[in-house]
Write a protein that holds these residues in place. Structure first.
Motif, PDB file in Angstrom:
ATOM      1  N   TYR A  36       0.846  -1.178   0.000  1.00 38.18           N
ATOM      2  CA  TYR A  36       0.000   0.000   0.000  1.00 38.18           C
ATOM      3  C   TYR A  36       0.891   1.239   0.000  1.00 38.18           C
ATOM      4  CZ  TYR A  36      -3.934  -2.910   1.572  1.00 38.18           C
ATOM      5  OH  TYR A  36      -4.914  -3.862   1.669  1.00 38.18           O
ATOM      6  N   GLY A  43      -5.645   8.430   2.917  1.00 37.24           N
ATOM      7  CA  GLY A  43      -5.908   7.006   3.100  1.00 37.24           C
ATOM      8  C   GLY A  43      -4.905   6.144   2.364  1.00 37.24           C
ATOM      9  N   LEU A  44      -5.076   4.856   2.482  1.00 37.97           N
ATOM     10  CA  LEU A  44      -4.159   3.895   1.878  1.00 37.97           C
ATOM     11  C   LEU A  44      -4.655   3.464   0.504  1.00 37.97           C
ATOM     12  CD1 LEU A  44      -3.545   3.701   4.989  1.00 37.97           C
ATOM     13  CD2 LEU A  44      -2.780   1.377   4.492  1.00 37.97           C
ATOM     14  N   LEU A  46      -4.058   0.639  -2.407  1.00 38.33           N
ATOM     15  CA  LEU A  46      -3.457  -0.655  -2.713  1.00 38.33           C
ATOM     16  C   LEU A  46      -2.712  -0.568  -4.038  1.00 38.33           C
ATOM     17  CD1 LEU A  46      -3.120  -3.683  -2.068  1.00 38.33           C
ATOM     18  CD2 LEU A  46      -5.263  -4.069  -3.302  1.00 38.33           C
ATOM     19  N   LEU A  90       3.436   0.746   2.965  1.00 39.09           N
ATOM     20  CA  LEU A  90       3.120  -0.263   3.961  1.00 39.09           C
ATOM     21  C   LEU A  90       2.962  -1.616   3.299  1.00 39.09           C
ATOM     22  CD1 LEU A  90       0.594   1.901   5.886  1.00 39.09           C
ATOM     23  CD2 LEU A  90       2.412   0.683   7.041  1.00 39.09           C
ATOM     24  N   THR A 101      -8.207 -11.036   8.359  1.00 35.96           N
ATOM     25  CA  THR A 101      -7.638  -9.753   8.768  1.00 35.96           C
ATOM     26  C   THR A 101      -6.226  -9.572   8.250  1.00 35.96           C
ATOM     27  OG1 THR A 101      -8.956  -9.791  10.787  1.00 35.96           O
ATOM     28  CG2 THR A 101      -7.068  -8.306  10.751  1.00 35.96           C
ATOM     29  N   GLN A 102      -5.974  -8.400   7.669  1.00 36.40           N
ATOM     30  CA  GLN A 102      -4.616  -8.053   7.259  1.00 36.40           C
ATOM     31  C   GLN A 102      -3.878  -7.410   8.426  1.00 36.40           C
ATOM     32  OE1 GLN A 102      -4.112  -5.788   3.652  1.00 36.40           O
ATOM     33  NE2 GLN A 102      -5.685  -6.948   2.572  1.00 36.40           N
ATOM     34  N   TYR A 103      -2.610  -7.813   8.585  1.00 41.77           N
ATOM     35  CA  TYR A 103      -1.731  -7.202   9.569  1.00 41.77           C
ATOM     36  C   TYR A 103      -0.602  -6.492   8.830  1.00 41.77           C
ATOM     37  CZ  TYR A 103      -4.391  -9.699  13.033  1.00 41.77           C
ATOM     38  OH  TYR A 103      -5.416 -10.159  13.808  1.00 41.77           O
ATOM     39  N   PHE A 104      -0.185  -5.378   9.398  1.00 38.36           N
ATOM     40  CA  PHE A 104       0.710  -4.471   8.691  1.00 38.36           C
ATOM     41  C   PHE A 104       2.109  -4.433   9.292  1.00 38.36           C
ATOM     42  CE2 PHE A 104      -1.958  -2.133   5.698  1.00 38.36           C
ATOM     43  CZ  PHE A 104      -3.215  -2.564   6.088  1.00 38.36           C
ATOM     44  N   GLY A 105       3.083  -4.170   8.424  1.00 37.03           N
ATOM     45  CA  GLY A 105       4.438  -3.895   8.864  1.00 37.03           C
ATOM     46  C   GLY A 105       4.568  -2.458   9.329  1.00 37.03           C
TER      47      GLY A 105
ATOM     48  N   TYR B  33     -16.444  -8.224   5.160  1.00 33.58           N
ATOM     49  CA  TYR B  33     -15.896  -7.842   6.456  1.00 33.58           C
ATOM     50  C   TYR B  33     -15.751  -6.326   6.515  1.00 33.58           C
ATOM     51  CZ  TYR B  33     -14.115 -12.697   6.447  1.00 33.58           C
ATOM     52  OH  TYR B  33     -13.984 -14.059   6.388  1.00 33.58           O
ATOM     53  N   PHE B  35     -13.668  -3.298   9.002  1.00 33.52           N
ATOM     54  CA  PHE B  35     -12.599  -3.138   9.981  1.00 33.52           C
ATOM     55  C   PHE B  35     -12.447  -1.664  10.369  1.00 33.52           C
ATOM     56  CE2 PHE B  35     -10.781  -7.332   9.168  1.00 33.52           C
ATOM     57  CZ  PHE B  35     -11.183  -7.589   7.868  1.00 33.52           C
ATOM     58  N   TYR B  37      -9.078   0.413  11.711  1.00 33.26           N
ATOM     59  CA  TYR B  37      -7.657   0.411  12.022  1.00 33.26           C
ATOM     60  C   TYR B  37      -7.295   1.752  12.638  1.00 33.26           C
ATOM     61  CZ  TYR B  37      -6.598  -3.795   9.218  1.00 33.26           C
ATOM     62  OH  TYR B  37      -6.522  -5.085   8.725  1.00 33.26           O
ATOM     63  N   MET B  45      -0.021   0.625  11.362  1.00 30.11           N
ATOM     64  CA  MET B  45      -1.452   0.352  11.300  1.00 30.11           C
ATOM     65  C   MET B  45      -1.799  -0.760  12.273  1.00 30.11           C
ATOM     66  SD  MET B  45      -2.972   2.287   9.021  1.00 30.11           S
ATOM     67  CE  MET B  45      -4.370   1.435   8.310  1.00 30.11           C
ATOM     68  N   LEU B  47      -4.910  -3.003  14.090  1.00 30.18           N
ATOM     69  CA  LEU B  47      -6.308  -3.400  14.036  1.00 30.18           C
ATOM     70  C   LEU B  47      -6.989  -3.055  15.352  1.00 30.18           C
ATOM     71  CD1 LEU B  47      -8.624  -4.948  12.595  1.00 30.18           C
ATOM     72  CD2 LEU B  47      -7.848  -6.961  13.875  1.00 30.18           C
ATOM     73  N   ARG B  50     -13.056  -5.707  14.222  1.00 33.73           N
ATOM     74  CA  ARG B  50     -13.569  -6.187  12.928  1.00 33.73           C
ATOM     75  C   ARG B  50     -14.981  -6.730  13.115  1.00 33.73           C
ATOM     76  NH1 ARG B  50      -9.372 -10.099  13.683  1.00 33.73           N
ATOM     77  NH2 ARG B  50     -10.181 -12.038  14.514  1.00 33.73           N
ATOM     78  N   PHE B  91      -8.968   4.566  10.484  1.00 30.36           N
ATOM     79  CA  PHE B  91      -9.405   4.208   9.137  1.00 30.36           C
ATOM     80  C   PHE B  91     -10.451   3.111   9.203  1.00 30.36           C
ATOM     81  CE2 PHE B  91      -6.561   6.602   6.507  1.00 30.36           C
ATOM     82  CZ  PHE B  91      -5.429   6.785   7.283  1.00 30.36           C
ATOM     83  N   ARG B  95     -13.764  -5.269   3.174  1.00 28.30           N
ATOM     84  CA  ARG B  95     -13.183  -6.378   2.429  1.00 28.30           C
ATOM     85  C   ARG B  95     -14.284  -7.357   2.062  1.00 28.30           C
ATOM     86  NH1 ARG B  95     -10.051 -11.669   4.553  1.00 28.30           N
ATOM     87  NH2 ARG B  95     -10.748 -12.777   2.697  1.00 28.30           N
ATOM     88  N   LEU B 103      -8.280  -4.946   0.752  1.00 27.34           N
ATOM     89  CA  LEU B 103      -8.975  -3.982   1.584  1.00 27.34           C
ATOM     90  C   LEU B 103      -9.206  -2.678   0.824  1.00 27.34           C
ATOM     91  CD1 LEU B 103      -7.138  -4.258   5.027  1.00 27.34           C
ATOM     92  CD2 LEU B 103      -9.513  -4.838   4.566  1.00 27.34           C
ATOM     93  N   PHE B 105     -10.005   1.247   1.792  1.00 28.08           N
ATOM     94  CA  PHE B 105      -9.964   2.117   2.958  1.00 28.08           C
ATOM     95  C   PHE B 105     -10.715   3.416   2.721  1.00 28.08           C
ATOM     96  CE2 PHE B 105      -6.962   0.310   5.960  1.00 28.08           C
ATOM     97  CZ  PHE B 105      -6.288  -0.627   5.200  1.00 28.08           C
TER      98      PHE B 105
END
Lengths: 113, 115
Positions: A36, A43-44, A46, A90, A101-105, B33, B35, B37, B45, B47, B50, B91, B95, B103, B105
């Motif tokens: 992203y 906002g983000l 993709l 990101l 669920t997406q998890y972020f670095g 879904y 979410f 964030y 970011m 979470l 959700r 945010f 999804r 996703l 946003f």
């Protein structure tokens, strides 16, 4: 649980120079991976996603490309950076038990001068 | 195409009080879904909460809860007993059910918490 690493954390590059941002994931296998970009205060967006090794889908036509040489490695590249490539990048992962669920670095802050 | 709209660019709340952040979305899907964030100044970011669209019960995580109105396509976040550490950009994201997991946003709401 999975951990997402991004390297480098901060980068300042001149216009026209190449780019390589790296994302690696620990603690899981066969993740979906995502790049992203976030402009300041926005906002983000993709850019790319990958559902497996060598499989890349591009969301937005642009000056960037992505590759996935290994299962848990995702690379964002450019041959010649533009000023408009500046932003916060990101990497995110979707896998394992929490497959919804997406998890972020932690992200990479790129400034192109 | 699906879209997510956060109509409040900035919000503020007094410490210990309650604040609600708004989010609306547009989709023709029935299963998806949603979410929330949180993005603190570090820009990581995180979470918050959700919700699965098929579940009628609103999700709750400690001081954070949502008001999910499927027919109205509304998904607001309520933060109770606000703390200074809640100050961040929030945010809303959507999804659809698919193996891509992409996703979408919203533009984000900056929350300021006043001591």
């Amino acid at each position: 649980s999975q951990t997402i690493h991004q390297w480098p954390a901060t980068l300042v590059q001149p216009v026209g120079s190449p780019l390589s941002l790296e994302c690696t994931v620990e603690g899981t296998s066969n993740p979906n991976l995502y790049w992203y970009r976030q402009a300041a205060g926005r906002g983000l967006q993709l850019l790319f996603y990958s559902v497996g090794i060598g499989q890349i889908s591009s969301e937005v036509p642009q000056n960037l490309s992505a590759s996935r040489p290994q299962d848990r490695q995702f690379i964002l590249s450019s041959k010649k950076l533009l000023l408009s490539d500046s932003g916060f990048y990101l990497c995110a992962s979707l896998s394992g038990i929490s497959t919804d669920t997406q998890y972020f670095g932690p992200g990479t802050r790129l400034t192109v001068l | 195409a699906q879209t997510v709209t956060q109509s409040q660019p900035e919000m503020s709340v007094q410490e210990a009080e309650t604040v609600t952040l708004s989010c609306t979305y547009d989709t023709s899907e029935s299963d998806y879904y949603l979410f929330w964030y949180k993005q603190p100044p570090s820009r990581q970011m995180i979470l918050v909460i959700r919700q699965e669209a098929y579940k009628q019960q609103n999700a709750t995580e400690n001081r954070f809860s949502v008001n999910f109105q499927k027919a109205a396509k509304s998904f607001s976040l309520k933060i109770s007993d606000s703390q200074l550490g809640d100050a961040a950009m929030y945010f809303c994201a959507y999804r659809r059910y698919s193996n891509t997991g992409k996703l979408i946003f919203g533009q984000g709401t900056t929350l300021q918490v006043k001591p």
